[in-house]
Scaffold this motif. Structure first.
Motif, PDB file in Angstrom:
ATOM      1  N   HIS A 327      38.787  33.179 -41.912  1.00 41.85           N
ATOM      2  CA  HIS A 327      39.773  32.206 -42.362  1.00 41.85           C
ATOM      3  C   HIS A 327      39.197  30.883 -42.867  1.00 41.85           C
ATOM      4  O   HIS A 327      39.914  30.141 -43.537  1.00 41.85           O
ATOM      5  CB  HIS A 327      40.754  31.898 -41.220  1.00 41.85           C
ATOM      6  N   ALA A 328      37.944  30.546 -42.556  1.00 46.94           N
ATOM      7  CA  ALA A 328      37.424  29.229 -42.927  1.00 46.94           C
ATOM      8  C   ALA A 328      37.098  29.122 -44.400  1.00 46.94           C
ATOM      9  O   ALA A 328      37.061  28.025 -44.946  1.00 46.94           O
ATOM     10  CB  ALA A 328      36.190  28.896 -42.088  1.00 46.94           C
ATOM     11  N   GLY A 329      36.855  30.239 -45.067  1.00 49.57           N
ATOM     12  CA  GLY A 329      36.492  30.205 -46.472  1.00 49.57           C
ATOM     13  C   GLY A 329      35.049  30.633 -46.680  1.00 49.57           C
ATOM     14  O   GLY A 329      34.184  30.430 -45.824  1.00 49.57           O
ATOM     15  N   ALA A 332      32.209  27.862 -46.454  1.00 49.13           N
ATOM     16  CA  ALA A 332      32.090  27.056 -45.236  1.00 49.13           C
ATOM     17  C   ALA A 332      30.750  27.305 -44.543  1.00 49.13           C
ATOM     18  O   ALA A 332      30.185  28.396 -44.606  1.00 49.13           O
ATOM     19  CB  ALA A 332      33.236  27.381 -44.282  1.00 49.13           C
ATOM     20  N   GLY A 353      35.178  24.408 -42.673  1.00 47.03           N
ATOM     21  CA  GLY A 353      36.030  25.105 -43.629  1.00 47.03           C
ATOM     22  C   GLY A 353      37.442  24.572 -43.712  1.00 47.03           C
ATOM     23  O   GLY A 353      37.709  23.378 -43.516  1.00 47.03           O
ATOM     24  N   ALA A 354      38.385  25.507 -43.955  1.00 50.72           N
ATOM     25  CA  ALA A 354      39.759  25.133 -44.282  1.00 50.72           C
ATOM     26  C   ALA A 354      40.522  24.540 -43.111  1.00 50.72           C
ATOM     27  O   ALA A 354      41.423  23.734 -43.292  1.00 50.72           O
ATOM     28  CB  ALA A 354      40.515  26.361 -44.807  1.00 50.72           C
ATOM     29  N   PRO A 389      44.310  21.100 -40.854  1.00 49.21           N
ATOM     30  CA  PRO A 389      44.172  21.627 -42.210  1.00 49.21           C
ATOM     31  C   PRO A 389      43.205  20.787 -43.041  1.00 49.21           C
ATOM     32  O   PRO A 389      43.359  19.580 -43.162  1.00 49.21           O
ATOM     33  CB  PRO A 389      45.610  21.557 -42.749  1.00 49.21           C
ATOM     34  N   GLY A 390      42.180  21.436 -43.574  1.00 49.60           N
ATOM     35  CA  GLY A 390      41.198  20.770 -44.410  1.00 49.60           C
ATOM     36  C   GLY A 390      40.105  20.048 -43.669  1.00 49.60           C
ATOM     37  O   GLY A 390      39.230  19.446 -44.300  1.00 49.60           O
TER      38      GLY A 390
END
Length: 407
Positions: A327-329, A332, A353-354, A389-390
């Motif tokens: 899920h982090a991208g 990342a 990451g995200a 988030p972010g």
């Protein structure tokens, strides 16, 4: 390191991802409507500007700008999910108002070669209503829009095309709007059924886990009672000589020790695990993941932790790393570090990451709650998930030695 296997198979919430859910369906609807509204708006904007010459110099541009603003609102809602339904309702209402007041915006009669510009956006309004309104309201809306358009086409402001052409245009609009409404309703009900089935499966799995744990504990207690307590009581009842009484007393002490051990130790107790071995387990586990995870260097003592604690920390750290990979991208950076702070052991698993909103995790998702938080808590530790988030994610797993805390 042994692999932990769930007693009733793989956790359904982690092994099965529902392809259709209410959230994913609504998200897809919002994106499709945004693409339609922005795409059609951009495609027909030149034609709308050309038609302004036959419209009222004030209300003609105002109606076109208001409709365009509602389309932009729908486009923005594709990126901000909480705005999706308000944007859909706004678009549907604005379009209906623009359509109803159309005759008042035309100066004289519409040229024969031109169509009223709301015609190009009829299905944006009907699909917005199908998505934003309750079903019965959407049905009424999809009946009103074609009827209003037919009446407009029969007037000079709509081109006065005659009954046959006006009805044909109205039927065409009704068919497209009705088909979209049926598909939306069917998909929503299918997604609701999937969510209900998944929630029921998770509840049944959780109940089975509790029943299994209760059964394991009952078997353990039964064996202790049968092998130690009952034997001790029978020996004590038959003890008539000093030697027999001494033996019964020794058996009673052993039975008490067994009961005390059962309250603290799990079945199949194994020797404590050194921190260096715990680090090796974590390194071995994360090295097999699809994305690189850096295990940062650290200074460790010869301290050991109970085997159950080591298993919980290693498994939770691996699950946190797996969640990061998923899920982090792809871009990342990920890391793991093991800290030895006196009587406290900390494992940090992080990425840049995200990130995500912890409060927005659905109740049926068990990955963070059960595989990380509850797993470490069951071993006497704690798990802290720091994310937004972010802003990346850092999972901190902590276990403190109760004997050193008491000292």
């Amino acid at each position: 390191m042994t692999t932990e296997v769930a007693p009733f198979g793989v956790d359904p919430a982690r092994s099965v991802r529902a392809t259709i859910t209410q959230a994913s369906t609504e998200r897809a609807f919002a994106i499709l409507l945004a693409v339609a509204a922005i795409g059609l708006g951009a495609a027909f904007a030149p034609a709308v500007v050309t038609q302004l010459s036959v419209l009222d110099p004030v209300w003609g541009p105002v109606s076109a700008l208001v409709a365009g603003a509602s389309f932009l609102f729908v486009g923005v809602s594709a990126f901000v999910q909480r705005l999706a339904q308000p944007a859909q309702i706004t678009c549907a209402v604005v379009f209906l108002v623009v359509l109803v007041v159309w005759p008042a915006t035309v100066q004289g009669a519409l040229p024969d070669a031109q169509l009223p510009w709301p015609w190009w956006f009829c299905n944006v309004g009907t699909i917005g209503a199908a998505m934003g309104f309750a079903t019965w309201r959407a049905v009424v809306y999809n009946a009103v829009v074609p009827a209003v358009y037919v009446l407009i086409r029969l007037t000079p402001a709509g081109g006065d095309v005659g009954v046959s052409r006006a009805v044909l245009d109205g039927v065409y609009t009704a068919i497209l709007g009705g088909a979209a409404l049926v598909l939306i309703v069917v998909l929503r009900r299918a997604a609701e059924s999937v969510d209900t089935a998944q929630a029921m499966a998770v509840r049944r799995y959780s109940r089975a886990i509790h029943e299994h744990a209760t059964e394991v504990e009952r078997v353990q207690v039964d064996s202790i009672v049968h092998d130690s307590v009952l034997t001790t009581l029978l020996s004590a009842a038959r003890a008539e000589t000093p030697e027999a009484k001494t033996l019964a007393a020794r058996m009673a002490r052993n039975a008490i020790d067994h009961l005390a051990a059962a309250a603290t130790d799990g079945p199949g107790e194994v020797p404590p695990v050194p921190l260096t071995e715990l680090r090796r387990r974590i390194v071995s586990a994360v090295s097999a993941l699809a994305a690189p995870v850096v295990v940062r260097p650290c200074t460790l003592t010869d301290r050991s932790v109970p085997a159950a604690v080591a298993d919980a920390l290693a498994s939770a750290a691996l699950q946190a790393a797996v969640n990061s990979v998923q899920h982090a991208g792809a871009e990342a950076s990920r890391w793991v570090v093991l800290h030895d702070d006196g009587g406290t052991v900390r494992v940090e698993v992080g990425d840049d990451g995200a990130g995500f909103d912890v409060g927005a995790i659905p109740a049926e998702r068990l990955g963070v709650r059960r595989s990380i938080v509850e797993r470490v808590a069951a071993a006497g530790g704690s798990a802290d998930v720091r994310t937004a988030p972010g802003a990346g994610t850092v999972v901190v797993l902590t276990w403190s030695d109760p004997t050193e805390q008491a000292a």
